[in-house]
Design a protein around this motif. Structure first.
Motif, PDB file in Angstrom:
ATOM      1  N   GLU A 101       0.812  -1.220   0.000  1.00 46.01           N
ATOM      2  CA  GLU A 101       0.000   0.000   0.000  1.00 46.01           C
ATOM      3  C   GLU A 101       0.844   1.268   0.000  1.00 46.01           C
ATOM      4  OE1 GLU A 101      -3.116  -0.260  -0.457  1.00 46.01           O
ATOM      5  OE2 GLU A 101      -3.400  -2.390   0.037  1.00 46.01           O
ATOM      6  N   LEU A 102       0.419   2.202  -0.835  1.00 44.84           N
ATOM      7  CA  LEU A 102       1.022   3.523  -0.852  1.00 44.84           C
ATOM      8  C   LEU A 102      -0.121   4.527  -0.722  1.00 44.84           C
ATOM      9  CD1 LEU A 102       3.505   5.335  -1.152  1.00 44.84           C
ATOM     10  CD2 LEU A 102       3.314   5.092  -3.634  1.00 44.84           C
ATOM     11  N   SER A 103      -0.283   5.039   0.512  1.00 45.98           N
ATOM     12  CA  SER A 103      -1.397   5.937   0.812  1.00 45.98           C
ATOM     13  C   SER A 103      -0.994   7.363   0.498  1.00 45.98           C
ATOM     14  CB  SER A 103      -1.774   5.794   2.295  1.00 45.98           C
ATOM     15  OG  SER A 103      -2.605   6.842   2.728  1.00 45.98           O
ATOM     16  N   MET A 104      -1.547   7.909  -0.575  1.00 46.15           N
ATOM     17  CA  MET A 104      -1.273   9.315  -0.891  1.00 46.15           C
ATOM     18  C   MET A 104      -2.380   9.897  -1.747  1.00 46.15           C
ATOM     19  SD  MET A 104       2.166   8.869  -3.230  1.00 46.15           S
ATOM     20  CE  MET A 104       2.095   8.304  -4.950  1.00 46.15           C
ATOM     21  N   GLY A 105      -2.633  11.177  -1.530  1.00 45.04           N
ATOM     22  CA  GLY A 105      -3.664  11.886  -2.269  1.00 45.04           C
ATOM     23  C   GLY A 105      -4.818  12.281  -1.374  1.00 45.04           C
ATOM     24  N   MET A 106      -5.162  13.571  -1.407  1.00 46.52           N
ATOM     25  CA  MET A 106      -6.279  14.124  -0.638  1.00 46.52           C
ATOM     26  C   MET A 106      -7.209  14.851  -1.629  1.00 46.52           C
ATOM     27  SD  MET A 106      -3.838  15.309   2.595  1.00 46.52           S
ATOM     28  CE  MET A 106      -4.633  16.855   2.770  1.00 46.52           C
ATOM     29  N   SER A 107      -8.191  15.586  -1.102  1.00 46.78           N
ATOM     30  CA  SER A 107      -9.181  16.219  -2.002  1.00 46.78           C
ATOM     31  C   SER A 107      -8.535  16.984  -3.156  1.00 46.78           C
ATOM     32  CB  SER A 107     -10.080  17.169  -1.214  1.00 46.78           C
ATOM     33  OG  SER A 107     -10.897  16.443  -0.329  1.00 46.78           O
ATOM     34  N   ASP A 108      -7.502  17.766  -2.842  1.00 46.23           N
ATOM     35  CA  ASP A 108      -6.949  18.651  -3.866  1.00 46.23           C
ATOM     36  C   ASP A 108      -5.893  18.010  -4.752  1.00 46.23           C
ATOM     37  OD1 ASP A 108      -8.539  20.752  -3.106  1.00 46.23           O
ATOM     38  OD2 ASP A 108      -7.050  21.593  -1.714  1.00 46.23           O
ATOM     39  N   ASP A 109      -5.393  16.849  -4.356  1.00 48.56           N
ATOM     40  CA  ASP A 109      -4.273  16.308  -5.151  1.00 48.56           C
ATOM     41  C   ASP A 109      -4.390  14.810  -5.448  1.00 48.56           C
ATOM     42  OD1 ASP A 109      -3.581  15.173  -2.687  1.00 48.56           O
ATOM     43  OD2 ASP A 109      -1.891  16.519  -2.327  1.00 48.56           O
ATOM     44  N   TYR A 110      -5.599  14.237  -5.261  1.00 51.17           N
ATOM     45  CA  TYR A 110      -5.662  12.775  -5.423  1.00 51.17           C
ATOM     46  C   TYR A 110      -5.485  12.334  -6.870  1.00 51.17           C
ATOM     47  CZ  TYR A 110     -10.590  12.856  -6.913  1.00 51.17           C
ATOM     48  OH  TYR A 110     -11.745  13.086  -7.583  1.00 51.17           O
ATOM     49  N   GLN A 111      -5.886  13.212  -7.839  1.00 46.92           N
ATOM     50  CA  GLN A 111      -5.678  12.797  -9.242  1.00 46.92           C
ATOM     51  C   GLN A 111      -4.184  12.674  -9.553  1.00 46.92           C
ATOM     52  OE1 GLN A 111      -8.425  15.345  -9.280  1.00 46.92           O
ATOM     53  NE2 GLN A 111     -10.007  14.338 -10.530  1.00 46.92           N
ATOM     54  N   ILE A 112      -3.415  13.607  -9.010  1.00 45.53           N
ATOM     55  CA  ILE A 112      -1.958  13.556  -9.208  1.00 45.53           C
ATOM     56  C   ILE A 112      -1.405  12.297  -8.533  1.00 45.53           C
ATOM     57  CG2 ILE A 112       0.241  14.723  -8.769  1.00 45.53           C
ATOM     58  CD1 ILE A 112      -1.289  17.396  -8.768  1.00 45.53           C
ATOM     59  N   ALA A 113      -1.911  12.022  -7.325  1.00 46.38           N
ATOM     60  CA  ALA A 113      -1.447  10.832  -6.591  1.00 46.38           C
ATOM     61  C   ALA A 113      -1.749   9.557  -7.369  1.00 46.38           C
ATOM     62  CB  ALA A 113      -2.086  10.797  -5.202  1.00 46.38           C
ATOM     63  N   LEU A 114      -2.923   9.499  -8.010  1.00 42.21           N
ATOM     64  CA  LEU A 114      -3.269   8.314  -8.808  1.00 42.21           C
ATOM     65  C   LEU A 114      -2.296   8.146  -9.968  1.00 42.21           C
ATOM     66  CD1 LEU A 114      -7.174   8.589  -8.892  1.00 42.21           C
ATOM     67  CD2 LEU A 114      -5.793   6.979  -7.547  1.00 42.21           C
ATOM     68  N   ASP A 115      -1.958   9.262 -10.618  1.00 43.35           N
ATOM     69  CA  ASP A 115      -0.971   9.208 -11.716  1.00 43.35           C
ATOM     70  C   ASP A 115       0.360   8.651 -11.229  1.00 43.35           C
ATOM     71  OD1 ASP A 115      -2.648  10.395 -13.515  1.00 43.35           O
ATOM     72  OD2 ASP A 115      -1.734  12.401 -13.382  1.00 43.35           O
ATOM     73  N   GLU A 116       0.679   8.925  -9.969  1.00 42.19           N
ATOM     74  CA  GLU A 116       1.994   8.541  -9.445  1.00 42.19           C
ATOM     75  C   GLU A 116       1.959   7.233  -8.662  1.00 42.19           C
ATOM     76  OE1 GLU A 116       4.538   9.893 -10.555  1.00 42.19           O
ATOM     77  OE2 GLU A 116       3.791  11.818 -11.323  1.00 42.19           O
ATOM     78  N   GLY A 117       0.872   6.487  -8.771  1.00 43.01           N
ATOM     79  CA  GLY A 117       0.875   5.128  -8.244  1.00 43.01           C
ATOM     80  C   GLY A 117       0.294   4.941  -6.855  1.00 43.01           C
ATOM     81  N   SER A 118      -0.548   5.867  -6.410  1.00 42.45           N
ATOM     82  CA  SER A 118      -1.227   5.682  -5.123  1.00 42.45           C
ATOM     83  C   SER A 118      -2.114   4.437  -5.149  1.00 42.45           C
ATOM     84  CB  SER A 118      -2.106   6.907  -4.835  1.00 42.45           C
ATOM     85  OG  SER A 118      -2.905   6.679  -3.697  1.00 42.45           O
ATOM     86  N   THR A 119      -2.200   3.747  -4.014  1.00 42.04           N
ATOM     87  CA  THR A 119      -3.133   2.614  -3.898  1.00 42.04           C
ATOM     88  C   THR A 119      -4.254   2.920  -2.925  1.00 42.04           C
ATOM     89  OG1 THR A 119      -2.034   1.527  -2.031  1.00 42.04           O
ATOM     90  CG2 THR A 119      -1.210   0.991  -4.246  1.00 42.04           C
TER      91      THR A 119
END
Ligand code: PLP
Length: 226
Positions: A193-211
């Motif tokens: 698991e890589l927990s990253m991304g909140m309301s304002d940046d979750y799309q960026i986090a998804l691009d960078e491999g958030s799970t």
């Protein structure tokens, strides 16, 4: 209606293997029930006292994640029921979770929080602190904290409108994740698991491999701190 609308909207954008953690801190039980009735089961809170008030009053199949800075003296209150602690930012804290989890006869899943932002107010291990902590937890290649299971890493990006900076911080977190996985958990499927991304940046986090994304205000609206 807002809650259901946004949960469905976010889930639509998520790859199947990425989880949504609905961050319900400062929001009342009614708002949580609205999300629950829309099918959401994973909720995140960042204050121990608030979580302890909500947990007994809400459906027992909710999986509670703890996402805030956790003081060692409060660990014992959440280890009996918490399903994942995202915000383990010191070795001392991890050892206390192990101790308290043992008393509850549980193995508690944890993420190690890494420091990737350019903000001194944020917590977490630097990459070298992380490797020295993990080095100390394997003795003869065996993990010594039997009542905690490290499931991966968590991070927060800098609060900025500079999307390039956010991309690069999340990319850096993903690189650290890959290094740690390779070095310490190569055969452990649960380190995933890589927990990253909140309301304002979750799309960026998804691009960078958030799970795992942690979304609060987009789902529930503004928080009212009182
Ligand atoms: C509050 C919080 C969130 C959710 O933030 P929003 O901007 O409301 O989506 C995510 N992660 C952590 C660690 C938080 O404290």
């Amino acid at each position: 209606m807002r809650v259901k609308f946004y949960i469905e909207k976010i889930l639509d954008e998520l790859p199947d293997d990425v989880k949504l953690v609905a961050i319900s801190k400062y929001h009342p039980n009614e708002a949580i029930m609205e999300a629950y009735n829309a099918g959401q089961r994973i909720f995140g809170e960042s204050h121990v006292q608030e979580l302890m008030q909500k947990q007994p009053a809400l459906p027992q199949d909710i999986q509670w994640h703890f996402i805030g800075h956790l003081q060692t003296n409060k660990v014992k209150y959440i280890t009996p029921f918490v399903s994942l602690i995202h915000s383990v930012d010191s070795l001392k804290l991890l050892k206390e979770i192990d101790l308290q989890a043992r008393k509850s006869n549980r193995i508690v899943d944890c993420l190690l929080q890494i420091y990737v932002a350019q903000e001194e107010t944020k917590f977490g291990f630097t990459s070298s602190e992380l490797t020295s902590a993990l080095d100390s937890l394997f003795v003869d290649d065996e993990w010594i904290l039997k009542n905690v299971r490290v499931r991966g890493l968590m991070c927060m990006a800098t609060n900025t409108i500079d999307e390039n900076q956010i991309h690069s911080e999340f990319r850096y977190a993903h690189d650290i994740f890959n290094d740690i996985k390779k070095r310490y958990f190569p055969d452990d499927d649960k380190f995933s698991e890589l927990s990253m991304g909140m309301s304002d940046d979750y799309q960026i986090a998804l691009d960078e491999g958030s799970t795992m994304i942690r979304v609060g205000s987009l789902i529930f609206g503004e928080r009212h701190y009182s």
